[in-house]
Design an enzyme around this catalytic site. Structure first.
Site, mmCIF file in Angstrom:
data_model
loop_
_atom_site.group_PDB
_atom_site.id
_atom_site.type_symbol
_atom_site.label_atom_id
_atom_site.label_comp_id
_atom_site.label_asym_id
_atom_site.label_seq_id
_atom_site.Cartn_x
_atom_site.Cartn_y
_atom_site.Cartn_z
ATOM 1 N N ASP A 93 24.424 23.997 -17.506
ATOM 2 C CA ASP A 93 25.065 22.736 -17.885
ATOM 3 C C ASP A 93 26.514 23.057 -18.227
ATOM 4 O O ASP A 93 26.906 24.227 -18.354
ATOM 5 C CB ASP A 93 24.315 22.086 -19.055
ATOM 6 C CG ASP A 93 24.598 20.590 -19.151
ATOM 7 O OD1 ASP A 93 25.461 20.080 -18.407
ATOM 8 O OD2 ASP A 93 23.954 19.920 -19.983
ATOM 9 N N ASP A 128 30.656 15.800 -16.735
ATOM 10 C CA ASP A 128 30.470 14.349 -16.728
ATOM 11 C C ASP A 128 30.682 13.804 -18.136
ATOM 12 O O ASP A 128 30.719 14.569 -19.103
ATOM 13 C CB ASP A 128 29.056 14.007 -16.239
ATOM 14 C CG ASP A 128 27.977 14.718 -17.052
ATOM 15 O OD1 ASP A 128 28.109 15.943 -17.269
ATOM 16 O OD2 ASP A 128 27.021 14.061 -17.489
ATOM 17 N N ALA A 196 22.544 11.179 -20.335
ATOM 18 C CA ALA A 196 22.673 10.438 -21.596
ATOM 19 C C ALA A 196 21.437 9.611 -21.938
ATOM 20 O O ALA A 196 21.542 8.505 -22.466
ATOM 21 C CB ALA A 196 23.922 9.553 -21.563
ATOM 22 N N CYS A 279 -5.418 22.291 -29.511
ATOM 23 C CA CYS A 279 -5.063 22.890 -28.225
ATOM 24 C C CYS A 279 -5.747 24.245 -28.051
ATOM 25 O O CYS A 279 -6.197 24.848 -29.021
ATOM 26 C CB CYS A 279 -3.543 23.007 -28.202
ATOM 27 S SG CYS A 279 -2.848 24.149 -27.037
ATOM 28 N N CYS A 281 -4.262 26.922 -26.282
ATOM 29 C CA CYS A 281 -3.311 27.950 -25.853
ATOM 30 C C CYS A 281 -3.498 29.196 -26.731
ATOM 31 O O CYS A 281 -4.176 29.136 -27.757
ATOM 32 C CB CYS A 281 -1.875 27.418 -25.916
ATOM 33 S SG CYS A 281 -1.120 27.477 -27.555
ATOM 34 N N CYS A 284 -2.801 28.683 -30.445
ATOM 35 C CA CYS A 284 -3.734 27.815 -31.161
ATOM 36 C C CYS A 284 -5.132 28.410 -31.280
ATOM 37 O O CYS A 284 -5.879 28.050 -32.188
ATOM 38 C CB CYS A 284 -3.788 26.448 -30.488
ATOM 39 S SG CYS A 284 -2.194 25.611 -30.571
#
Ligand code: GUN
Ligand code: ZN
Length: 504
Positions: A93, A128, A196, A279, A281, A284
């Site tokens: 970016d 931008d 945005a 969860c 994962c 977790c």
């Protein structure tokens, strides 16, 4: 733009695609999530993103590197891939976000694009101007003109193999978003981020988000890969993909973790409010919420939460891809829309654009599941209604939710939410839908709309409509010349009460 993006399959406006990133010599499967890497604070190191999370692409901020005494030279000397230790594609970016947050930045589009190219970025971004939501039309339009000048400049700069993005601004003005998209597309740049929108997401303004994205999509060609800038909450991936977004970047996984917040596909929870981790994962399954809460080392605690947050985010993106593959993306969007009333607003707004979504929706998919009253407004229903305008019927015509009758010249099934269904279409998608036994008013109203269209196309037909207790809101939209009558009790209810067909 030179064929960097190929769409493989659609569902609504959502698509499975492949983005070729020539400078990295990789092909990224889309829809894809780009984890945001802060070069100073790597909550989850890029090598781990690659190895453990399967990230094919990430995004980092070239403006931060450009302004860093510590990292600027190493980035130039080693290149980004080496510096970050990541072998997939790297998008950068430009610092526009810093512009929006802090009001001023001190690089031009040419400088920062050159810098992005010099540090080995695979996808660069011009500077931008992210006009915030609710800006006046005048302000948004003026800032857009500046953004457009920079995009045109960027399209003339020699950036070698690096792809260059063309962000689409326009605040909350759909006409400006559409114009911005058209102009961005005309520059011939490679990738199109809708910009945005972070404030729309953090404020749960999903209806406005849908308006912005659909407007942008109207200005872009179908071969344009679309990125949703700063969209990192897994709750809204399905919705955004169904609108036609292909790429997402997430800083949310790390930012939320820093506030001890735990992401799920149904929203955000604070660590303190979790009695158990829902969860599966690695984080977790190996820890309880109490154990994580007790970790005094803040960095370690946040790292664990960030890892979980990223696991659910990546998992949701895979779920979305699988849904496109199976043709049930809208069922998934509908499910996710139940997680928060503002998400329901987003889904209802999406359905206002059913015609736009219908343009790319496949003619045939796995069975359509009617999951809520919103299903009555899906693109597949709209398509059937349009088809009814092209069908011919003659003489005495029966449209019935009950049994066919030989007493008429033609006898068609009446199926809510679709409306009249000819015998030829009855077994074809989407009329082979899975429908609930108990109809809701919306389904009947949609079916009445189908009747209206068939009758409008065949004004000389003499139509009789037999229904199971349609509500007045549906019956009053049936054209005047149509005779309507109620059928008796539902057949299935009768047979059940008589003890027939009641075995499972
Ligand atoms: N990151 C989040 N939103 C934006 C945006 O509008 N423009 C750029 N360049 N980066 C962003
Ligand atoms: Zn987890």
């Amino acid at each position: 733009m030179s064929g960097v993006f190929e769409v493989r399959e659609y569902d609504a406006a959502g698509r499975l695609g492949e983005l070729s990133v020539p400078r990295a010599d990789v092909t990224v499967e889309t829809p894809a999530l780009l984890p945001v890497v802060n070069p100073h604070v790597q909550t989850v190191p890029p090598a781990q993103l690659e190895a453990e999370f399967g990230a094919e692409i990430l995004i980092t901020n070239s403006y931060v590197l450009h302004g860093s005494d510590e990292l600027r030279e190493p980035a130039l000397q080693q290149g980004l891939h080496d510096l970050l230790d990541f072998h997939g594609a790297i998008m950068t970016d430009s610092g526009s976000f810093q512009l929006a947050e802090y009001g001023d930045i001190d690089v031009t589009t040419e400088e920062i694009l050159q810098f992005q190219q010099d540090i080995g970025s695979d996808i660069g971004t011009p500077v931008d101007i992210p006009t915030p939501p609710d800006a006046s039309h005048e302000q948004a339009s003026e800032e857009l003109a500046t953004t457009q000048e920079r995009l045109e400049l960027a399209s003339t700069v020699d950036t070698g193999e690096m792809l260059v993005t063309a962000p689409i601004q326009g605040s909350t003005h759909p006409d400006l978003r559409e114009r911005a998209a058209r102009q961005a597309y005309e520059t011939g740049l490679d990738l199109f981020p809708v910009g945005a929108v972070v404030p729309l997401m953090t404020e749960y303004r999903f209806a406005d988000l849908v308006d912005a994205v659909t407007a942008a999509k109207r200005g872009l060609g179908e071969d344009a890969p679309v990125h949703l800038f700063g969209a990192g909450h897994p709750m809204m991936f399905a919705l955004a993909v169904a609108l036609g977004c292909d790429l997402f970047d997430s800083a949310a996984y790390a930012l939320y973790a820093r506030d001890d917040r735990y992401l799920t596909v149904r929203g955000t929870e604070h660590l303190d409010d979790l009695a158990t981790f829902p969860c599966s994962c690695p984080v977790c399954t190996q820890h309880t919420p109490a154990e994580v809460t007790d970790i005094d080392d803040e960095h370690e605690r946040h790292r664990l939460l960030a890892e979980h947050n990223l696991h659910v985010s990546m998992e949701e993106m895979r779920t979305v891809r699988q849904a496109i593959k199976q043709g049930n993306l809208l069922e998934l969007v509908e499910t996710r829309a139940r997680s928060h009333p503002t998400m329901l607003d987003g889904y209802r707004t999406l359905l206002e654009y059913a015609d736009q979504l219908e343009a790319t929706d496949p003619v045939s998919k796995d069975a359509f599941f009617y999951c809520s009253a919103e299903s009555a407004r899906r693109p597949e229903v709209r398509r059937h209604h349009k088809r009814l305008e092209r069908l011919d019927v003659d003489g005495d015509v029966l449209l019935t939710e009950g049994n066919h009758s030989d007493a008429y010249d033609e006898s068609w099934r009446l199926v809510a939410p679709f409306g009249p269904v000819s015998k030829e279409l009855a077994d074809a998608y989407p009329l082979n839908a899975e429908l609930p036994e108990k109809q809701d008013p919306r389904a009947c109203e949609a079916a009445a709309e189908g009747v209206r269209r068939l009758v409008a196309a065949n004004p000389d037909a003499d139509v009789t409509l037999l229904h199971w207790d349609w509500p007045a809101t549906a019956l009053e939209t049936v054209p005047d010349g149509v005779r309507t009558d109620r059928l008796g009790e539902r057949e299935s209810t009768d047979s059940y009460s008589e003890g027939e067909e009641s075995e499972p």
